[in-house]
Motif scaffolding. Structure first.
Motif, PDB file in Angstrom:
ATOM      1  N   GLN A 109     -28.454  54.252  -4.630  1.00 59.20           N
ATOM      2  CA  GLN A 109     -29.885  54.562  -4.651  1.00 59.20           C
ATOM      3  C   GLN A 109     -30.524  54.104  -5.962  1.00 59.20           C
ATOM      4  O   GLN A 109     -31.608  53.514  -5.969  1.00 59.20           O
ATOM      5  CB  GLN A 109     -30.106  56.063  -4.442  1.00 59.20           C
ATOM      6  N   THR A 127     -31.789  43.143 -11.045  1.00 52.26           N
ATOM      7  CA  THR A 127     -30.574  43.196 -10.237  1.00 52.26           C
ATOM      8  C   THR A 127     -29.419  43.534 -11.181  1.00 52.26           C
ATOM      9  O   THR A 127     -29.200  42.833 -12.176  1.00 52.26           O
ATOM     10  CB  THR A 127     -30.303  41.844  -9.550  1.00 52.26           C
ATOM     11  N   ARG A 186     -29.397  51.777  -7.986  1.00 51.80           N
ATOM     12  CA  ARG A 186     -29.360  50.310  -8.015  1.00 51.80           C
ATOM     13  C   ARG A 186     -30.573  49.735  -7.270  1.00 51.80           C
ATOM     14  O   ARG A 186     -31.231  48.809  -7.739  1.00 51.80           O
ATOM     15  CB  ARG A 186     -28.054  49.819  -7.381  1.00 51.80           C
ATOM     16  N   LYS A 187     -30.880  50.325  -6.121  1.00 52.41           N
ATOM     17  CA  LYS A 187     -32.035  49.881  -5.336  1.00 52.41           C
ATOM     18  C   LYS A 187     -33.341  50.169  -6.064  1.00 52.41           C
ATOM     19  O   LYS A 187     -34.264  49.360  -6.038  1.00 52.41           O
ATOM     20  CB  LYS A 187     -32.027  50.561  -3.965  1.00 52.41           C
ATOM     21  N   GLN A 188     -33.432  51.320  -6.718  1.00 53.82           N
ATOM     22  CA  GLN A 188     -34.634  51.663  -7.469  1.00 53.82           C
ATOM     23  C   GLN A 188     -34.825  50.740  -8.670  1.00 53.82           C
ATOM     24  O   GLN A 188     -35.965  50.402  -9.010  1.00 53.82           O
ATOM     25  CB  GLN A 188     -34.588  53.117  -7.936  1.00 53.82           C
ATOM     26  N   ALA A 236     -36.462  47.756  -7.245  1.00 48.86           N
ATOM     27  CA  ALA A 236     -37.831  48.031  -6.804  1.00 48.86           C
ATOM     28  C   ALA A 236     -38.784  48.301  -7.976  1.00 48.86           C
ATOM     29  O   ALA A 236     -39.890  47.775  -8.012  1.00 48.86           O
ATOM     30  CB  ALA A 236     -37.843  49.227  -5.849  1.00 48.86           C
TER      31      ALA A 236
END
Length: 159
Positions: A143, A155, A145-147, A150
Motif C-alpha cells: 500500500q 517508484t 509503495r503504491k502511495q 501516486a
C-alpha cells in the motif's frame, strides 16, 4: 468412561453434551506439559517476524544483514563516483496529519526509505528499499509503495 466432574462441569455436560477437557497441567506423566510448550526461557527473545538479524556498524543500525551489505555496496558506488548524495532512512509523508470532525487528530502516514541517492548515470534520484521475498508481499508495504507512486511519483527500487 468420563473422568469425575464437578457439579458445574456436569451441568455444562448435560446442557451441551460436551465433556470437560482433561487438564494437561495435572498429568505428571505427560512429557510435554502444556504450560512449558510455548514459554521462552529467561533472557531469550522472540525471533524476528521475517527472521532478519538486526545489526550495527559504526553506530548505524540496520534492520537486517542484507540491508547492511547493501549499505557497504552503496558506499563503494559513492566512492567511485557513480552515485552521490547518499542518505539513510529518509521519511516521506504519504498523507498529512488531519483533524477529524470531533476535534481529534489523525496521525500522518509516512514511508521511510532505506536508502536515497542520486544516480549520476541515470541522472535521477533513486529510492531503495531492501526487501526479502516475504516482506515484498506485506500488505502495508504494498500500500505504501503504491502511495509513493501516486503522491510523490516515485517508484521504489526493491533490492
Amino acid at each position: 468412561m468420563l473422568p469425575p466432574m464437578t457439579t458445574a462441569q456436569r451441568r455444562i455436560y448435560e446442557t451441551t453434551g460436551n465433556p470437560p477437557q482433561n487438564d494437561a497441567l495435572d498429568d505428571p506423566t505427560d512429557p510435554f506439559p502444556a504450560h512449558k510448550q510455548h514459554s521462552l526461557s529467561a533472557g531469550a527473545t522472540k525471533p524476528a517476524k521475517y527472521r532478519n538479524t538486526k545489526c550495527e556498524h559504526d553506530g548505524i543500525k540496520f534492520d537486517s544483514q542484507k540491508e547492511m551489505s547493501r549499505w557497504f555496496h552503496l558506499i563503494q558506488l559513492k566512492a567511485s563516483g557513480l552515485i552521490r548524495d547518499l542518505r539513510l532512512q529518509v521519511p516521506y509523508v504519504l498523507t498529512a496529519r488531519k483533524q477529524r470532525d470531533d476535534g481529534t487528530w489523525e496521525r500522518a502516514s509516512k514511508y521511510v526509505a532505506d536508502f536515497v541517492y542520486f544516480d549520476v548515470d541515470a541522472g535521477k534520484e533513486v529510492v531503495e528499499d531492501v526487501k526479502s521475498v516475504a516482506t515484498r508481499k506485506n500488505r502495508t508495504y504494498i500500500q505504501k509503495r503504491k502511495q509513493m507512486l501516486a503522491v510523490h511519483n516515485i517508484t521504489i527500487k526493491e533490492i
